[in-house]
Design a protein around this motif. Structure first.
Motif, PDB file in Angstrom:
ATOM      1  N   UNK A   1       0.859  -1.179   0.000  1.00  0.00           N
ATOM      2  CA  UNK A   1       0.000   0.000   0.000  1.00  0.00           C
ATOM      3  C   UNK A   1       0.896   1.231   0.000  1.00  0.00           C
ATOM      4  N   UNK A   2       0.441   2.277  -0.704  1.00  0.00           N
ATOM      5  CA  UNK A   2       1.256   3.467  -0.895  1.00  0.00           C
ATOM      6  C   UNK A   2       0.524   4.702  -0.396  1.00  0.00           C
TER       7      UNK A   2
ATOM      8  N   UNK B   1      -2.671  -7.397   4.314  1.00  0.00           N
ATOM      9  CA  UNK B   1      -3.510  -8.520   3.913  1.00  0.00           C
ATOM     10  C   UNK B   1      -4.932  -8.061   3.598  1.00  0.00           C
ATOM     11  N   UNK B   2      -5.393  -7.054   4.321  1.00  0.00           N
ATOM     12  CA  UNK B   2      -6.744  -6.556   4.098  1.00  0.00           C
ATOM     13  C   UNK B   2      -6.858  -5.899   2.726  1.00  0.00           C
ATOM     14  N   UNK B   3      -5.834  -5.169   2.333  1.00  0.00           N
ATOM     15  CA  UNK B   3      -5.828  -4.580   0.993  1.00  0.00           C
ATOM     16  C   UNK B   3      -5.748  -5.674  -0.070  1.00  0.00           C
TER      17      UNK B   3
ATOM     18  N   UNK C   1      -9.000   1.006   7.898  1.00  0.00           N
ATOM     19  CA  UNK C   1      -9.376  -0.338   7.484  1.00  0.00           C
ATOM     20  C   UNK C   1      -8.167  -1.269   7.428  1.00  0.00           C
ATOM     21  N   UNK C   2      -6.973  -0.718   7.623  1.00  0.00           N
ATOM     22  CA  UNK C   2      -5.745  -1.488   7.481  1.00  0.00           C
ATOM     23  C   UNK C   2      -5.220  -1.963   8.833  1.00  0.00           C
ATOM     24  N   UNK C   3      -4.137  -2.721   8.783  1.00  0.00           N
ATOM     25  CA  UNK C   3      -3.534  -3.277   9.996  1.00  0.00           C
ATOM     26  C   UNK C   3      -2.969  -2.168  10.892  1.00  0.00           C
TER      27      UNK C   3
ATOM     28  N   UNK D   1      -4.995   5.509   1.642  1.00  0.00           N
ATOM     29  CA  UNK D   1      -3.814   4.952   0.997  1.00  0.00           C
ATOM     30  C   UNK D   1      -4.247   4.280  -0.312  1.00  0.00           C
ATOM     31  N   UNK D   2      -3.262   3.840  -1.085  1.00  0.00           N
ATOM     32  CA  UNK D   2      -3.536   3.291  -2.403  1.00  0.00           C
ATOM     33  C   UNK D   2      -2.926   1.901  -2.542  1.00  0.00           C
TER      34      UNK D   2
END
Length: 332
Positions: A222-223, A234-236, A312-314, A326-327
């Motif tokens: 993710x960027x 992992x969620x992304x 939504x991320x870790x 993020x992207x």
């Protein structure tokens, strides 16, 4: 990082905020069949042009030369690995390869074995394309070799399972018609026209999830808005796989369902369509039109460089950046 160069070249999140129609127009240009036959030298030159321009902070997708270099790179290079993809798995080759495979996989006037083999060819190509254009394509190690066992477990075995299962499921309607030979028109209509589209859509989505399962298990990069990698999520990865599976289901479900259903009703009202030969030609032409339309639609429906909210991320990624969004690269 090539992903940042390709998608965040002129303005970091420019491609992500384009409307669906604007992305559709971009993909119409990127899917130019001539990009399939572009030499490695031209692709390398295009990548170097983009890299140099980004280093010099050149705002330049408005420049025609730079725009062509960007489109050639998107059409030929995996953004995550930075490697040039085999010509057959490049996005511009997708239409050229899937058209004959879709036609042969839907022919009913053959035995079950031939149908299974054509289904196998179709799903093998589609899943190979999905793997090659994902975040975890087959890579070699630093020595230029690949651990055979790891390669088999992570890539070849999932593809084999997905292709076998999808081929068996795709053969079921044809098997039922050949085995039981139903006489009622309503039953024939069900297995010839109604079931194949939704069934193919379902198995294509499931098989893509199997083939790209590594992305959900291992995570993807993710960027931030500047193209800097802030972590692996992992969620992304799960989100990327689910979105791509949904677009793949929409693509092939529509390509198989719409032409057969349309021609079924036209056949009752047109003398021309009573002729089996003319019906076949019109069916093929309809599939070509729907396929040529739906491929850029499915590619542009959701951005390849998509957004995900930080919360939504870790936790480790949340704590490493202050940006709210993020992207990640969704894949094709």
């Amino acid at each position: 990082m090539l992903l940042a160069v390709l998608y965040c070249f002129a303005v970091p999140n420019k491609y992500s905020v384009l409307t669906c129609f604007q992305r559709f127009c971009c993909w119409i240009d990127i899917l130019n069949p001539f990009y399939v036959f572009t030499s490695k030298k031209k692709i390398d030159n295009a990548r170097m042009l983009l890299l140099d321009a980004r280093k010099n902070n050149t705002d330049s997708l408005q420049d025609e030369k730079m725009k062509k270099a960007w489109m050639l790179s998107v059409a030929s290079v995996n953004p995550i690995s930075g490697e040039i993809m085999p010509a057959i798995f490049r996005p511009p080759a997708f239409t050229l390869c899937t058209f004959p495979l879709v036609i042969t996989s839907t022919l009913m006037n053959r035995n079950v074995l031939h149908t299974f083999l054509s289904q196998t060819a179709f799903h093998a190509y589609v899943n190979g394309f999905g793997l090659e254009n994902g975040n975890c394509r087959i890579r070699t190690n630093e020595a230029g070799t690949e651990d055979v066992k790891k390669l088999f477990v992570q890539n070849i075995f999932p593809v084999f399972v997905a292709v076998t299962y999808s081929s068996l499921m795709g053969t079921l309607p044809h098997f039922f018609i050949n085995r039981y030979k139903p006489q009622r028109p309503s039953v024939q209509f069900l297995f010839r026209n109604l079931i194949p589209g939704p069934l193919t859509a379902t198995v294509c989505a499931l098989s893509l999830c199997v083939v790209r399962n590594r992305e959900a298990e291992e995570g993807i990069q993710v960027m931030d808005s500047k193209g800097n990698v802030v972590g692996v999520s992992k969620k992304a990865g799960e989100k990327a796989v689910n979105e791509t599976a949904l677009s793949r289901a929409a693509l092939f479900g529509t390509v198989l369902f719409v032409p057969d259903l349309t021609l079924h009703f036209l056949k009752r009202r047109s003398i021309l369509l009573q002729n089996p030969f003319s019906f076949t030609l019109i069916r093929w032409a309809t599939i070509v039109v729907v396929l040529a339309t739906m491929i850029p639609v499915s590619f542009s429906w959701m951005p390849q460089l998509n957004k995900i909210k930080r919360n939504e991320l870790e936790p480790e990624i949340v704590s490493s950046t202050e940006e709210s969004e993020l992207f990640y690269y969704r894949g094709i």
